[in-house]
Scaffold this motif. Structure first.
Motif, PDB file in Angstrom:
ATOM      1  N   TYR A 174       0.847  -1.205   0.000  1.00  8.03           N
ATOM      2  CA  TYR A 174       0.000   0.000   0.000  1.00  8.03           C
ATOM      3  C   TYR A 174       0.879   1.251   0.000  1.00  8.03           C
ATOM      4  O   TYR A 174       2.055   1.205   0.403  1.00  8.03           O
ATOM      5  CB  TYR A 174      -0.948  -0.023   1.208  1.00  8.03           C
ATOM      6  N   ARG A 188       6.139   1.136   5.012  1.00 12.34           N
ATOM      7  CA  ARG A 188       7.541   1.133   5.456  1.00 12.34           C
ATOM      8  C   ARG A 188       7.615   0.346   6.734  1.00 12.34           C
ATOM      9  O   ARG A 188       6.617   0.222   7.445  1.00 12.34           O
ATOM     10  CB  ARG A 188       7.999   2.546   5.842  1.00 12.34           C
ATOM     11  N   ASP A 243       8.649   0.240  10.598  1.00 13.41           N
ATOM     12  CA  ASP A 243       8.838   1.280  11.601  1.00 13.41           C
ATOM     13  C   ASP A 243       9.869   0.879  12.654  1.00 13.41           C
ATOM     14  O   ASP A 243       9.931   1.466  13.726  1.00 13.41           O
ATOM     15  CB  ASP A 243       7.505   1.741  12.214  1.00 13.41           C
ATOM     16  N   GLY A 263     -10.246   2.146   8.962  1.00 15.75           N
ATOM     17  CA  GLY A 263      -9.182   1.654   9.839  1.00 15.75           C
ATOM     18  C   GLY A 263      -8.062   2.662  10.011  1.00 15.75           C
ATOM     19  O   GLY A 263      -7.608   3.275   9.032  1.00 15.75           O
ATOM     20  N   THR A 264      -7.653   2.842  11.257  1.00 18.83           N
ATOM     21  CA  THR A 264      -6.588   3.801  11.568  1.00 18.83           C
ATOM     22  C   THR A 264      -5.537   3.159  12.477  1.00 18.83           C
ATOM     23  O   THR A 264      -5.140   3.710  13.497  1.00 18.83           O
ATOM     24  CB  THR A 264      -7.169   5.074  12.218  1.00 18.83           C
ATOM     25  N   GLY A 265      -5.107   1.931  12.110  1.00 19.76           N
ATOM     26  CA  GLY A 265      -3.935   1.320  12.724  1.00 19.76           C
ATOM     27  C   GLY A 265      -2.708   1.733  11.915  1.00 19.76           C
ATOM     28  O   GLY A 265      -2.749   2.699  11.142  1.00 19.76           O
ATOM     29  N   SER A 266      -1.613   0.982  12.038  1.00 19.70           N
ATOM     30  CA  SER A 266      -0.364   1.346  11.335  1.00 19.70           C
ATOM     31  C   SER A 266      -0.580   1.481   9.825  1.00 19.70           C
ATOM     32  O   SER A 266      -0.064   2.413   9.202  1.00 19.70           O
ATOM     33  CB  SER A 266       0.711   0.285  11.569  1.00 19.70           C
ATOM     34  N   SER A 267      -1.323   0.535   9.235  1.00 18.00           N
ATOM     35  CA  SER A 267      -1.484   0.550   7.775  1.00 18.00           C
ATOM     36  C   SER A 267      -2.279   1.774   7.336  1.00 18.00           C
ATOM     37  O   SER A 267      -1.927   2.443   6.349  1.00 18.00           O
ATOM     38  CB  SER A 267      -2.190  -0.720   7.293  1.00 18.00           C
ATOM     39  N   GLN A 301      -0.151   4.993   7.902  1.00 13.38           N
ATOM     40  CA  GLN A 301       0.911   5.189   6.904  1.00 13.38           C
ATOM     41  C   GLN A 301       0.339   5.571   5.542  1.00 13.38           C
ATOM     42  O   GLN A 301       0.940   6.357   4.818  1.00 13.38           O
ATOM     43  CB  GLN A 301       1.728   3.901   6.742  1.00 13.38           C
ATOM     44  N   ARG A 311     -12.663   4.073  13.912  1.00 12.49           N
ATOM     45  CA  ARG A 311     -13.382   3.506  15.069  1.00 12.49           C
ATOM     46  C   ARG A 311     -12.637   3.832  16.363  1.00 12.49           C
ATOM     47  O   ARG A 311     -13.233   4.161  17.367  1.00 12.49           O
ATOM     48  CB  ARG A 311     -13.538   1.991  14.903  1.00 12.49           C
ATOM     49  N   THR A 312     -11.293   3.715  16.295  1.00 17.20           N
ATOM     50  CA  THR A 312     -10.480   4.020  17.473  1.00 17.20           C
ATOM     51  C   THR A 312      -9.291   4.862  17.046  1.00 17.20           C
ATOM     52  O   THR A 312      -8.463   4.391  16.251  1.00 17.20           O
ATOM     53  CB  THR A 312      -9.939   2.721  18.118  1.00 17.20           C
ATOM     54  N   LYS A 321      -2.237  -0.432  22.460  1.00 11.94           N
ATOM     55  CA  LYS A 321      -2.428  -0.876  21.083  1.00 11.94           C
ATOM     56  C   LYS A 321      -1.098  -0.497  20.452  1.00 11.94           C
ATOM     57  O   LYS A 321      -0.504   0.498  20.871  1.00 11.94           O
ATOM     58  CB  LYS A 321      -3.542  -0.085  20.401  1.00 11.94           C
ATOM     59  N   ARG A 322      -0.654  -1.229  19.467  1.00  9.99           N
ATOM     60  CA  ARG A 322       0.677  -0.917  18.962  1.00  9.99           C
ATOM     61  C   ARG A 322       0.716   0.519  18.446  1.00  9.99           C
ATOM     62  O   ARG A 322      -0.065   0.881  17.564  1.00  9.99           O
ATOM     63  CB  ARG A 322       1.067  -1.881  17.859  1.00  9.99           C
ATOM     64  N   GLY A 327      -6.499  -4.606   9.140  1.00  7.52           N
ATOM     65  CA  GLY A 327      -5.580  -5.458   9.880  1.00  7.52           C
ATOM     66  C   GLY A 327      -5.696  -6.940   9.610  1.00  7.52           C
ATOM     67  O   GLY A 327      -6.123  -7.360   8.524  1.00  7.52           O
ATOM     68  N   TRP A 352      -5.343  -5.998  18.723  1.00  7.18           N
ATOM     69  CA  TRP A 352      -5.153  -7.304  18.081  1.00  7.18           C
ATOM     70  C   TRP A 352      -4.246  -8.196  18.919  1.00  7.18           C
ATOM     71  O   TRP A 352      -4.277  -9.419  18.774  1.00  7.18           O
ATOM     72  CB  TRP A 352      -4.669  -7.169  16.634  1.00  7.18           C
TER      73      TRP A 352
HETATM   74  O1  N01 Z   1      -4.176  -3.244  11.539  1.00  5.24           O
HETATM   75  P1  N01 Z   1      -4.729  -2.806  12.984  1.00  5.24           P
HETATM   76  P2  N01 Z   1      -2.968  -2.647  10.702  1.00  5.24           P
HETATM   77  N1  N01 Z   1     -15.144  -1.003  11.325  1.00  5.24           N
HETATM   78  O2  N01 Z   1      -5.435  -4.001  13.514  1.00  5.24           O
HETATM   79  C1  N01 Z   1     -10.162  -0.811  12.322  1.00  5.24           C
HETATM   80  C2  N01 Z   1       1.949  -4.204  11.797  1.00  5.24           C
HETATM   81  N2  N01 Z   1       2.224  -3.197  10.794  1.00  5.24           N
HETATM   82  O3  N01 Z   1      -2.907  -3.348   9.409  1.00  5.24           O
HETATM   83  O4  N01 Z   1      -8.945  -0.261  16.678  1.00  5.24           O
HETATM   84  C3  N01 Z   1     -14.339   0.039  11.538  1.00  5.24           C
HETATM   85  O5  N01 Z   1      -3.679  -2.199  13.802  1.00  5.24           O
HETATM   86  C4  N01 Z   1      -9.580  -0.974  13.691  1.00  5.24           C
HETATM   87  O6  N01 Z   1     -10.372  -0.324  14.652  1.00  5.24           O
HETATM   88  P3  N01 Z   1     -10.272  -0.778  16.221  1.00  5.24           P
HETATM   89  C5  N01 Z   1       1.904  -3.544  13.163  1.00  5.24           C
HETATM   90  O7  N01 Z   1       2.321  -4.464  14.125  1.00  5.24           O
HETATM   91  C6  N01 Z   1       3.442  -2.646  10.822  1.00  5.24           C
HETATM   92  O8  N01 Z   1      -3.033  -1.162  10.670  1.00  5.24           O
HETATM   93  O9  N01 Z   1     -10.320  -2.290  16.212  1.00  5.24           O
HETATM   94  N3  N01 Z   1     -13.037  -0.062  11.787  1.00  5.24           N
HETATM   95  C7  N01 Z   1      -8.208  -0.346  13.490  1.00  5.24           C
HETATM   96  O10 N01 Z   1      -8.274   1.047  13.516  1.00  5.24           O
HETATM   97  C8  N01 Z   1       0.441  -3.232  13.280  1.00  5.24           C
HETATM   98  O11 N01 Z   1       0.013  -2.989  14.602  1.00  5.24           O
HETATM   99  C9  N01 Z   1       3.741  -1.673   9.942  1.00  5.24           C
HETATM  100  O12 N01 Z   1     -11.442  -0.148  16.854  1.00  5.24           O
HETATM  101  C10 N01 Z   1     -12.511  -1.289  11.830  1.00  5.24           C
HETATM  102  C11 N01 Z   1      -7.870  -0.788  12.068  1.00  5.24           C
HETATM  103  O13 N01 Z   1      -9.096  -1.122  11.438  1.00  5.24           O
HETATM  104  C12 N01 Z   1      -0.164  -4.450  12.659  1.00  5.24           C
HETATM  105  O14 N01 Z   1       0.667  -4.742  11.553  1.00  5.24           O
HETATM  106  C13 N01 Z   1       2.806  -1.242   9.015  1.00  5.24           C
HETATM  107  C14 N01 Z   1     -13.288  -2.439  11.614  1.00  5.24           C
HETATM  108  C15 N01 Z   1      -6.972  -1.997  12.035  1.00  5.24           C
HETATM  109  O15 N01 Z   1      -5.756  -1.673  12.623  1.00  5.24           O
HETATM  110  C16 N01 Z   1      -1.578  -4.294  12.165  1.00  5.24           C
HETATM  111  O16 N01 Z   1      -1.708  -2.998  11.560  1.00  5.24           O
HETATM  112  C17 N01 Z   1       1.570  -1.844   8.999  1.00  5.24           C
HETATM  113  C18 N01 Z   1     -14.665  -2.259  11.362  1.00  5.24           C
HETATM  114  N4  N01 Z   1     -15.473  -3.304  11.173  1.00  5.24           N
HETATM  115  C19 N01 Z   1       1.286  -2.822   9.890  1.00  5.24           C
HETATM  116  N5  N01 Z   1     -12.480  -3.518  11.711  1.00  5.24           N
HETATM  117  C20 N01 Z   1       5.042  -1.049  10.007  1.00  5.24           C
HETATM  118  O17 N01 Z   1       6.060  -1.638  10.254  1.00  5.24           O
HETATM  119  C21 N01 Z   1     -11.259  -3.050  11.987  1.00  5.24           C
HETATM  120  N6  N01 Z   1     -11.269  -1.712  12.064  1.00  5.24           N
HETATM  121  C22 N01 Z   1       5.051   0.361   9.806  1.00  5.24           C
END
Ligand code: N01
Length: 548
Positions: free
Chosen positions: A51, A55, A57, A184-188, A191, A208-209, A328-329, A380, A493
């Motif tokens: 995506y 990168r 981190d 979704g507003t985790g790492s992916s 970034q 959501r969070t 949360k990470r 995620g 997670w």
């Molecule tokens: O996934 P996540 P990710 N309706 O699970 C939301 C690694 N990583 O792919 O928090 C609405 O963190 C969910 O909301 P909530 C790293 O270890 C590393 O971003 O569950 N929202 C959350 O905001 C990372 O921690 C790198 O309430 C919904 C988001 O989706 C791990 O992978 C880069 C939903 C998911 O966030 C995962 O990261 C990327 C719904 N039904 C990833 N379901 C690097 O090294 C889910 N969400 C930089």
């Protein structure tokens, strides 16, 4: 496609960093191998996650193998945090340099593995109809490889394009002029959102969070600094292995509550400026165990959000308040909060205004319809257990791993699970894995597995299986250590909370690498304490030693 070997010493599942190193290390033991990988080439997570803005981190110079001093000297990273294409090139280079592809079948997914008690071997099956018999089954399947789409009504009805950050098309996606929604507003999400916003006509972020994120302060690497680091590579690698999280971070001496406001702020500002994941978390020694101490860090980050985001209401909606900082990470970003100052970006808080359905034209929340051309699921993974429970794994006495783990994963040391002899889970649940530098964790596990297999060979042993007693004690210990921290307070997670119906268990081991290393090395030095070892010559499967 490589020729299939039907009878081998070990099957290695996965060709990411864990699988590649397992091939290298086990081949050096003289083992015959058959590898399987669902992707078309090596790289694991870095093959799938393409995506915009992807990168690592963890800093590039740390997020790389240490097993070969020659490799360390010849490969030169160009950026502080390597972008996905550069990390993938590194994985490809390692595969070429050590000739690691030759035993791997790509585009082939392992669907089942069954322990044959009489033969003391695993029978492994794939989605191509392959059948392979192996003494050892090495699950190098990664912790974050089972991409998770959200469970939202109408998901299949959308007439536009849907994408998942963890399965991004290899040819790239041109979002110019498109109305894009990111869920979704985790790492992916964090970034990709700034880059998607630059391309899209309009970006709607469904949050959501809100998460805590810190500026990564990316920069090209200075060649002189790279050379200086290479000159001290072995010493630094040793220090990393001995560190708490597989990266060198000063160990904090003070509680956040024992210094005055000014000193605390100065310390956080210094940590913020490091642009590292661990800097803020390790600013004080009690941020992850004391809620009041934690709140000082959380409030420091919220103040940075208020400084950056022009609209105070928007800044508040972006401010995490539901979980302690770091539980949360946390994320590292490039311009994430500033992105919300753009005219073409809208934030929808789906906690107060939930998504009701995906419709043919977009996303419907309780109060609004959002018309979209593209929906990006940055939602995620089914973390840690998902990749291990994907294949139908059946152990001794017909026990299914899916049944055994129905209430949450149970492992001994995060590397074995009782009733599944000769099966090793590289960075499995119950090991430090995702809480530390993954490359350090991977090398440690693969080295331990290689040492274990060599021991079995030297002692003429057919199999090794964790005892239930040792496993129970380890699971209790993993839970005890986690309960001492604030981590179980977050719907993360790590806890399985992002997958509806998944048991709530804190999955990784949070006791730190030094304690973990002492434990697993001690187990090996004691002749595999806590495992049952079965002689190769036994006519029936009679344990020679049950060392609990
Ligand atoms: O996934 P996540 P990710 N309706 O699970 C939301 C690694 N990583 O792919 O928090 C609405 O963190 C969910 O909301 P909530 C790293 O270890 C590393 O971003 O569950 N929202 C959350 O905001 C990372 O921690 C790198 O309430 C919904 C988001 O989706 C791990 O992978 C880069 C939903 C998911 O966030 C995962 O990261 C990327 C719904 N039904 C990833 N379901 C690097 O090294 C889910 N969400 C930089």
């Amino acid at each position: 496609m490589t020729e299939l070997r039907r009878d081998v010493d070990a099957v290695v599942v996965g060709a990411g960093f864990a699988g590649l190193y397992a091939h290298h290390r086990l081949r050096r033991l003289g083992l015959t191998l058959q590898g399987f990988e669902a992707a078309a080439d090596v790289g694991g997570t870095w093959w799938w996650n393409r995506y915009p803005g992807a990168r690592c981190d963890v800093e590039s110079m740390d997020y790389s193998y240490s097993f070969s001093p020659e490799l360390e000297q010849e490969w030169t990273w160009t950026e502080r945090y390597a972008p996905q294409p550069e990390i993938l090139r590194y994985a490809e280079h390692v595969a070429d340099r050590f000739d690691l592809r030759r035993d791997i079948r790509f585009e082939t997914r392992v669907t089942a593995a069954t322990w044959d008690e009489a033969a003391q071997r695993w029978q492994v099956e794939t989605d191509r109809g392959d059948r392979v018999s192996a003494r050892f089954l090495i699950m190098a399947t990664g912790c974050l490889s089972a991409a998770k789409e959200p469970e939202i009504d109408g998901i299949g009805s959308f007439r536009g394009r849907t994408l998942h950050t963890g399965r991004w098309p290899h040819e790239g996606v041109d979002l110019t002029g498109q109305r894009v929604g990111v869920i979704g507003t985790g790492s992916s999400g964090i970034q990709s959102i700034p880059l998607i916003a630059q391309q899209a006509a309009h970006l709607t972020v469904f949050q959501r969070t809100p998460n805590f994120t810190m500026p990564a302060k990316h920069a090209p690497l200075d060649p002189e600094a790279v050379n200086a680091r290479k000159a001290r590579a072995q010493e630094i690698r040793k220090a990393m292995r001995e560190s708490r999280a597989g990266v060198i971070v000063p160990v904090p001496e003070h509680s956040a509550l024992e210094v005055d406001d000014q000193a605390r702020r100065a310390r956080f500002e210094q940590a913020w400026e490091t642009g590292t994941l661990y800097g803020m978390v390790a600013a004080f020694n009690d941020l992850l165990i004391d809620r009041d101490a934690n709140e000082t860090a959380a409030e420091f980050v919220r103040a940075r959000i208020r400084e950056t985001v022009a609209d105070p209401d928007l800044a508040e909606r972006l401010s995490p308040r539901n979980h302690p900082f770091g539980t949360k990470r946390p994320c590292l970003d490039s311009g994430y909060y500033a992105t919300y100052n753009r005219d073409n970006v809208t934030l929808v808080d789906v906690r107060s205004n939930p998504i009701v359905a995906i419709t043919p034209t977009g996303v419907r929340t309780t109060t609004d319809e959002h018309d979209l051309d593209v929906i990006v699921f940055a939602t995620g993974f089914d973390a840690m257990t998902g990749p291990l429970l994907g294949p139908d794994i059946t152990g001794a006495g017909g026990m299914k791993l899916r049944d055994k783990w129905a209430a949450g994963p149970r492992t001994y040391l995060g590397i074995a699970t009782a009733g599944f002899p000769n099966l090793f889970t590289v960075t499995g649940p119950g090991s430090p894995s995702v809480l530390v530098n993954m490359l350090v964790a991977i090398e440690q596990h693969v080295d331990w597995v290689a040492g274990c297999i060599a021991y079995l060979h030297e002692h003429d042993l057919a199999s090794i299986d964790a005892t239930v007693e040792a496993e129970d004690r380890w699971v209790d210990h993993v839970n005890d250590v986690a309960s001492y921290t604030l981590f179980p307070q977050a719907n993360s997670w790590y806890m399985g909370a992002n997958v509806p119906g998944k048991p709530r268990v804190f999955m990784p081991y949070i006791g730190g690498l030094p304690r973990y290393t002492e434990t697993i090395d001690g187990v090996a030095a004691d002749g595999y304490r806590g495992f049952t070892l079965t002689p190769a010559t036994a006519p029936e499967r009679e344990p020679s030693a049950s060392q609990t």
